[in-house]
Structure formats: structure tokens, C-alpha cells
Design an enzyme around this catalytic site. Structure first.
Site, PDB file in Angstrom:
ATOM      1  N   ASP A 138      21.739   3.426  49.376  1.00  0.00           N
ATOM      2  CA  ASP A 138      21.633   4.858  49.643  1.00  0.00           C
ATOM      3  C   ASP A 138      20.156   5.213  49.719  1.00  0.00           C
ATOM      4  O   ASP A 138      19.302   4.321  49.655  1.00  0.00           O
ATOM      5  CB  ASP A 138      22.362   5.679  48.555  1.00  0.00           C
ATOM      6  CG  ASP A 138      22.973   6.953  49.140  1.00  0.00           C
ATOM      7  OD1 ASP A 138      22.222   7.763  49.734  1.00  0.00           O
ATOM      8  OD2 ASP A 138      24.199   7.130  49.031  1.00  0.00           O
ATOM      9  N   HIS A 196      21.712   8.433  54.882  1.00  0.00           N
ATOM     10  CA  HIS A 196      21.581   7.911  53.512  1.00  0.00           C
ATOM     11  C   HIS A 196      20.951   6.517  53.522  1.00  0.00           C
ATOM     12  O   HIS A 196      21.397   5.606  52.831  1.00  0.00           O
ATOM     13  CB  HIS A 196      22.955   7.859  52.829  1.00  0.00           C
ATOM     14  CG  HIS A 196      23.452   9.222  52.412  1.00  0.00           C
ATOM     15  ND1 HIS A 196      22.833   9.984  51.461  1.00  0.00           N
ATOM     16  CD2 HIS A 196      24.519   9.952  52.832  1.00  0.00           C
ATOM     17  CE1 HIS A 196      23.491  11.132  51.300  1.00  0.00           C
ATOM     18  NE2 HIS A 196      24.517  11.143  52.139  1.00  0.00           N
ATOM     19  N   GLU A 249      27.278  12.559  56.132  1.00  0.00           N
ATOM     20  CA  GLU A 249      26.109  13.426  55.935  1.00  0.00           C
ATOM     21  C   GLU A 249      24.859  12.911  56.656  1.00  0.00           C
ATOM     22  O   GLU A 249      23.788  12.817  56.059  1.00  0.00           O
ATOM     23  CB  GLU A 249      25.808  13.555  54.429  1.00  0.00           C
ATOM     24  CG  GLU A 249      26.949  14.160  53.644  1.00  0.00           C
ATOM     25  CD  GLU A 249      26.640  14.326  52.158  1.00  0.00           C
ATOM     26  OE1 GLU A 249      26.860  15.425  51.645  1.00  0.00           O
ATOM     27  OE2 GLU A 249      26.188  13.370  51.516  1.00  0.00           O
TER      28      GLU A 249
HETATM   29  C1  ACM Z   1      30.132  11.852  50.073  1.00  0.00           C
HETATM   30  O1  ACM Z   1      30.466  12.359  48.997  1.00  0.00           O
HETATM   31  N1  ACM Z   1      28.978  12.176  50.637  1.00  0.00           N
HETATM   32  C2  ACM Z   1      30.995  10.923  50.785  1.00  0.00           C
END
Ligand code: ACM
Ligand code: ZN
Length: 759
Positions: free
Chosen positions: A204, A275, A338
Site C-alpha cells: 500500500d 495505493h 480508490e
Molecule cells: C478499501 O477499503 N479501500 C477497499
């Protein structure tokens, strides 16, 4: 990561005593099933028949096992028995007539089905490789029915198999790194509750945690950050302590093997295209600007993401090639959530890819990205799973969708013939609060109580029978921004895992909240022997607030899920009253604090509920615009005298997304109104914004407040009114889309209101 909600329903009466009458009622209701005897199993098996007498485990008991798989299950049983009893049993290949023994017998079956027969002189556990492991957890729990009856297993026969094929738990090791030893312990605990999938979130923005031989900088650089956030995100405070850690490929092999012995599949997640800051700090050439320097220190997302060009794909294919060598699982999770598209929209390389591939917008570019990775993994005989954003711009042909922003992603996937795994924030995010804000350590905003998890049904009613088959199961997610160490991870996992385990294993007809809570209490002894740091706050009494009849007044009632004495006191300007035993709901009609003292298992806790009264406290209020499902509390929430906390739990707030909600408060007689105060939330990073303004009037909305600007999280706007009114009609005017330069720019913003006060 925004979502969640309050449950608020209180179902167990305060003076609950698990007494003979209750037991008799259960026996009558469930005489053909497990309630006819004392069973503390979680999850409940699907079929049990009981018989008199008991089998007793002692250090003289033998384990009869032949063949690798039977021996493997026997060894797992022994390793657990060492925890609970302090000794292991000899594993033998033959037994004598006089012996007392437990036989592990392997049959030819690829499912998780097992049969467990307990007789006075022997126990027989029969299943395929996976069935034997699932049955082993039943056997251990049976041996640990309670402290008093430890090692005495009532004679019975169990035929059992899971309701859902996918029963997952996730762990984010990027935000906080968790040691290989802890990951193994975590997997062991999942096996104890019959979960079969561990989703290992390995990369991440804040750290890359898996060694990739071809790209050593991924761990040399990408596994370290120069500091971490302290406190809640909005404080923007950091320490400057270097933080890092990663798993070598040997570590990973060891963990994968350990999980396989417990019949748990590990699905690795390598996040892309968003991410990915940790990877880009190590190899900035795969970002759009080429300038990324630092692994993320702050939680939340970053604009720098993988650039969509051939060299990035070569890099990712190399990485994934090493990943699939390490992980035998059919599925590889590629993230997909995201991903900000800002860099892509300005990057010549990304624009070139768009032009070459004839892609109309950035959503299609993201879809192209995912499809190209899918094609690569499919060519290696693997399937992809992605978070539900992978639906945007067109779903990759063979992808499985993990539905986290509610259940719609899962529904859409199922309707288009794709597999889906349900993991909605409302029920499956174990990084959210599990109790009242005041009794919990800092967590991600949201409210996912034990009863909420237990109430979860992964299959949406609105799907047809054929579509329902695509819902493989569900998964709990543990994002570790606010889980600083192993103890905290366990605290967030237990006992909520117990609830999800039963939701996913046991047929719904056997679900029973009261029996479940009782079994959780019994299971805590088992967890104690594993030294698990489970949460006890679900024991605390729940407060239900209703209108008290006359306005202003409130009716406060308390209930408990466990048998315990509850006392209350009232504190106001005159001082604090004596604590007295709580018997009946209480009516209160002025500002003060309710003090609730409870004492379960020698844990005395006092929780304070501050009530702020105004002319409308407890009044009839009509939510003309109902709250979003995730935050759809009772209308009285807005006039119950309690202001919600920050970080918000769902409990004392009502939230709306993409709406300018309206409410109406009825006075029933004409009142002089000097001012109206509205308490609202402002937390742009969570897409929550102050209302632009508030419109008000008696029945028509004739007036408008000043703009409600702020930098605080919890705010009060006071609107001067100075009118005689019979009703108050309010509209909270949303700012609309999240503004440029804020999180989720261009998407619908949230609006949260906790309280309306009228003076
Ligand atoms: C997430 O909680 N961004 C998958
Ligand atoms: Zn680019």
C-alpha cells in the site's frame, strides 16, 4: 474508506437471566438441534444429535491417525490441545481394545464436510483433508465446553458443512507491519473459527511488505517510511520514527505452508494502480511524473499512482510472476480501489495509451489497466479479485468483485454473471468502532457492533436465485491505520470474528442471538487459553433513547446482552445522585448526565451519557429525507440531546450522501423560537462536508442561514430566528460534489448532522 452504520436495536431485556425458563423455551423450540444440550460451539454445526454419557480426554488418550492428512489434522489438534491443556496426545497407527482414543479418518472428499461421532470409549472424526481440519476445530471447542466440563465431551454425532464456500478475513500489514509469527497466530485463530481464506494486504502507500528478488528497492526503500501519523487523521500530526518491515520470500513460503496445514488459502493482494506510493518511492520511473520520493507517512490516498504505459506493465508482470510462484491460490487480489485519476489526466504517456487504445476517459483507462493485468494472470492460470471500483469503466471478463462500498458492487457483479465476495463497510469492516466512542480506543470512524455483524446476511434479497449463486461468501477487513500492535488487531478481531464465522458457516435457521451471546461468553475461556486480547465492551449495557411524551423529555432504557447488575445515577448542576439499581426506563427532562455502572465478570465500568436539553429534545421529528442506509438512525437521533463524537461512530449521527436533506419538527403548540442550533460534522478527508447553508421556515422554507464554514470536525451553527412557530422545517443544503483539491473530488459528498437544538 468511508461507510458504516449504527444498529441501535436493543433486543435483550435488561434483567436477562439465563434461567431455567429460558432454557426450557429453547429446548422446546430447538429440540431437534443443538439447543437441546449445552453446546458452546462457534460456529454452530448444522446437524447434531446427542446421546447420554461422555468421552473424557486425559493425557492417556491416544490419537489414531493413518495417512498424511489425518496425521496433519491430528497434529493441529495436538498443537491446540497444548494451548488448552498443556499437553499433547500420542499419535499412533493402531490401538488396543482397552484404549480410549480419538480417530482421525481421512475419506475421499474435496469439500469441507465432516462427521464427528463421540462415543463413551472413542471419538471418530471423518472427512476429506479440509473436512478433517474443520472437524478438528469442533473437537477442540467441544473439549472446551466450559471451564467446569473441560475435556469431557458429551456423546453425540455431528454432520456438518459450511453454508458459504468463501469465508475470509483480511489483514493490512502495510499501515502497521505484523510479524511473521503473529500472522501465523492470526491464521491459527481463523482456523479455530473455520474461516478458510486469509486475504493478505501486502502492499500500500505506507509500505511494501513482500520481497521481490528482481526489484530489491521495493523492500530496501519501499518497506520503510520516515514517520507515521499519530492520533486521528484530521490532526495531521506525525512522529519521526522510521517505521518498516517486510517478509522475505522464505517467510512467505513458511506462512503459506502453515496456512495450508490449516486448510486456509492465502490470497495475496498487490495493490494497483492506486495505493502504490511505496512501490513508486522505490521505482519512481513507473509513476506519471517520475518524481515520487517518499513512502507515504499519512493515512489516506495519494495522487501518485502507477502510470499506464508498457514499462509499468512489464514491471508489474515481473512482480506478479514472483508473487504467483509463492502463492498457490487460484485468486490474486490486485486492489483496484480508490485510484485518483488526476495524474493520468495530465500525463503524456497515459494520454498516449488512451489514444492508442481508443479509451474515452480515465475510467476506461483504469478498466484497461485491470483487464491487461487480468489477461496476464489468466495466462498463468490465475484469476483476479478486485475491490468494487474495478466495475467502473467496464469489468474485466473473468474478475471476481469484492464489494466494500456497500453491497451494490456485489449485486452488479452477480447480475452480470461475475463472482462476488461481500465485504460491506456496514457489517464487515472490523477497523470500525465496536462500541460507544467513549469506551473504545481510537479507531476508524464507523460503528460495526457484534450484533450488527451477527445480523449480516451476505446474499441480497433482491438477487434472483440464479444470481445469488455468484455470491461466494463474505470477508472481514482489518485495515490497520489505528491498530498499532498485535494486541489491538486481536481486540478488533474478537469477538466479531465469532459472529462472522457463524454467519458464514451455519444455516440461518439455526441463528439465534441469545444463544450466540451465551456461546461467545463460553468461548472466551477458550480464547483465554490462547491469550487472545478480545474486546469486552459488547458486555456493556446499551442505551435506547425515546421521546418521553411531554416535550422536552426523554425516556431512557437500558439493556444488556449478558446477565449483570446495572446501576444508574444522574449528574447535573446540583451534583451527582446516588447510584441505584436500574429497574425501569427513566424519564429525564433537563440537561445533565446519565451515569451507567455495570459490572460483568469483575469488570466495573461507568459510562457517562451527557444530555443537552432544548425546547425540542424528544419532540416528534419527521425525516423527510431518510438517511443513507449506512447511517440511517432513528429520527429521534437529531433531537435526543446527545451530540455525536469524533471520529464518528455511526451511532449518534445521521448521514446523507449526494442530498440536501429536509426534516420537520412538530411542536404541537405555538412556541417562541429565538434561535436554532445545528450540530454537524466536517471531515473532508472522509468526504464529509459542512452544509453550504441551512434553509428554514415554519412549513415553507423561506429563510436561509449564513454559510456554515469551519475547520473543526464537530461544529455548531446558531441561526437567529426570533419568530412564533408551530413547526420547524429545515433543509441542510449540501455542498454537492466533493470540491477540487479534496478527497473524492468530483464525487458526491456526505453530510452528517447529530443534533438540532431550539431555544
Ligand atoms: C478499501 O477499503 N479501500 C477497499
Ligand atoms: Zn502516466
Amino acid at each position: 474508506m468511508l461507510s458504516v452504520m449504527l444498529d441501535g436495536c436493543i433486543k435483550v431485556p435488561v434483567k436477562m437471566k439465563i434461567n431455567i425458563i429460558n432454557s426450557l423455551v429453547l429446548i422446546l423450540l430447538f429440540s431437534s438441534h443443538v439447543f437441546s444440550q449445552k453446546v458452546s460451539l462457534i460456529p454452530l454445526p448444522n446437524k447434531i444429535s446427542s446421546a447420554p454419557k461422555k468421552f473424557t480426554i486425559s493425557s492417556a488418550t491416544k490419537i489414531l491417525a493413518n495417512g498424511d492428512m489425518a496425521i496433519q489434522a491430528a497434529e493441529l489438534f495436538n498443537s491446540w490441545l497444548k494451548q488448552t491443556n498443556g499437553y499433547a496426545l500420542p499419535i499412533v497407527s493402531t490401538v488396543l481394545r482397552k484404549d480410549r482414543y480419538i480417530a482421525f479418518s481421512m475419506i475421499n472428499d474435496t469439500s469441507e464436510k465432516y462427521m464427528l461421532k463421540v462415543k463413551r470409549r472413542f471419538v471418530l472424526l471423518e472427512g476429506g483433508a479440509a473436512g478433517l481440519i474443520r472437524g478438528t476445530s469442533t473437537l477442540l471447542q467441544l473439549a472446551f465446553q466450559s471451564l467446569e466440563t473441560k475435556n469431557k465431551i458429551p456423546c453425540q454425532t455431528i454432520y456438518d458443512q459450511p453454508k458459504f464456500g468463501y469465508r475470509g478475513v483480511h489483514l493490512d500489514v502495510s499501515r502497521h507491519f505484523l510479524s511473521k509469527e503473529f500472522v501465523k497466530r492470526y491464521i491459527d485463530l481463523l482456523a479455530l473459527y473455520k474461516m478458510n481464506t486469509f486475504h493478505w494486504h501486502l502492499t500500500d502507500d505506507q509500505g511494501w511488505r513482500i520481497q521481490i528478488i528482481k526489484y530489491p528497492r521495493l523492500t530496501d526503500v519501499g518497506s520503510w517510511r520516515s514517520g507515521s501519523m499519530i492520533g486521528p487523521y484530521r490532526n495531521q500530526q506525525f512522529d519521526s520514527i522510521p517505521y518498516g518491515g517486510f517478509y522475505t520470500q522464505n517467510d512467505i513460503r513458511e506462512v503459506v505452508y502453515y496456512a495450508s496445514q490449516r486448510q486456509i488459502t492465502i490470497i495475496p493482494e498487490i495493490e494497483m494502480p492506486g495505493h502504490s506510493l511505496a512501490a513508486l518511492a522505490a521505482y519512481p520511473e513507473y509513476s506519471c511524473l517520475g518524481t515520487v520520493k517518499e513512502v507515504g507517512r499519512a493515512w489516506g490516498g495519494f495522487d501518485d499512482v502507477f502510470c499506464v504505459n508498457d514499462s509499468t506493465f512489464s514491471f508489474l508482470e515481473d512482480v506478479l510472476s514472483e508473487v504467483i510462484e509463492l502463492f498457490p491460490s487460484k485468486y490474486i487480489h490486485i486492489g483496484g480501489d480508490e485510484c485518483p485519476k488526476l495524474r493520468w489526466s495530465q500525463c503524456p504517456k497515459c494520454l498516449n495509451t488512451r489514444f492508442e487504445k481508443n479509451l474515452n476517459n480515465e475510467d476506461e483507462l483504469q478498466s484497461y489497466f485491470i483487464q491487461r493485468i487480468e489477461k496476464f494472470l489468466n495466462s498463468k492460470d490465475r484469476q483476479i479479485i478486485g475491490w468494487d471500483e474495478i466495475l467502473e469503466g467496464g469489468l474485466a471478463p473473468n474478475a471476481t468483485v469484492m464489494s466494500w462500498r456497500g453491497i451494490d458492487g456485489g449485486k452488479t457483479a452477480a447480475r452480470s454473471g461475475h463472482n462476488a465476495i461481500m465485504s460491506p463497510g456496514t457489517h464487515c469492516y472490523f477497523d470500525h468502532y465496536q462500541g460507544e466512542r467513549a469506551t473504545e480506543p481510537l479507531a476508524f470512524g464507523g460503528y460495526t457492533t457484534l450484533e450488527k455483524v451477527y445480523s449480516y446476511r451476505p446474499i441480497p434479497d433482491s438477487l434472483t436465485k440464479d444470481e445469488q449463486k455468484f455470491i461466494l461468501g463474505a470477508q472481514a477487513n482489518l485495515w490497520t491505520e489505528y491498530m498499532y500492535d498485535e494486541k489491538q488487531v486481536e481486540y478488533m478481531l474478537f469477538p466479531r470474528l465469532c459472529a462472522l464465522s457463524e454467519v458464514l458457516w451455519t444455516d440461518t435457521v439455526w441463528h439465534n442471538e441469545k444463544s450466540f451471546y451465551k456461546r461467545v461468553l463460553q468461548n472466551q475461556h477458550l480464547l483465554d487459553s490462547f491469550h487472545v486480547n478480545y474486546s469486552n465492551t459488547w458486555h456493556l449495557p446499551s442505551l435506547k433513547i425515546g421521546g418521553g411524551g411531554k416535550v422536552p423529555s426523554l425516556l431512557l432504557s437500558l439493556s444488556s446482552k449478558v446477565p449483570q447488575s446495572i446501576q444508574t445515577a444522574w449528574e447535573d448542576d446540583n451534583g451527582v445522585s446516588e447510584f441505584t439499581a436500574y429497574r425501569n426506563p427513566k424519564t429525564v427532562s433537563s440537561t445533565g448526565k446519565l451515569l451507567v455502572r455495570s459490572n460483568y465478570n469483575q469488570h466495573e465500568t461507568i459510562v457517562k451519557y451527557p444530555f443537552e436539553f432544548s425546547k425540542v429534545t424528544g419532540a416528534k421529528i419527521n425525516l423527510i429525507t431518510p438517511g443513507n442506509k449506512s447511517y440511517a438512525n432513528l429520527p429521534i437521533t437529531l433531537v435526543d440531546g446527545i451530540t455525536g463524537a469524533f471520529p464518528w461512530t455511526g451511532k449518534h449521527w445521521i448521514g446523507w450522501i449526494g442530498k440536501s436533506p429536509e426534516v420537520q419538527i412538530d411542536f404541537s403548540s405555538i412556541q417562541k423560537v429565538d434561535s436554532i442550533v445545528v450540530v454537524y460534522l466536517h471531515d473532508p478527508v472522509s468526504w464529509i462536508h459542512a452544509p453550504a447553508s441551512i434553509s428554514y421556515g415554519e412549513t415553507e422554507l423561506k429563510f436561509e442561514s449564513q454559510k456554515a464554514t469551519t475547520t473543526e470536525a464537530i461544529n455548531r451553527i446558531s441561526i437567529p430566528v426570533n419568530m412564533e412557530m408551530k413547526n420547524i422545517h429545515l433543509r441542510f443544503n449540501s455542498i454537492g460534489l466533493n470540491p477540487e483539491g479534496t478527497a473524492g473530488a468530483g464525487q458526491n459528498g456526505w453530510l452528517f448532522v447529530s443534533e438540532i437544538l431550539v431555544y
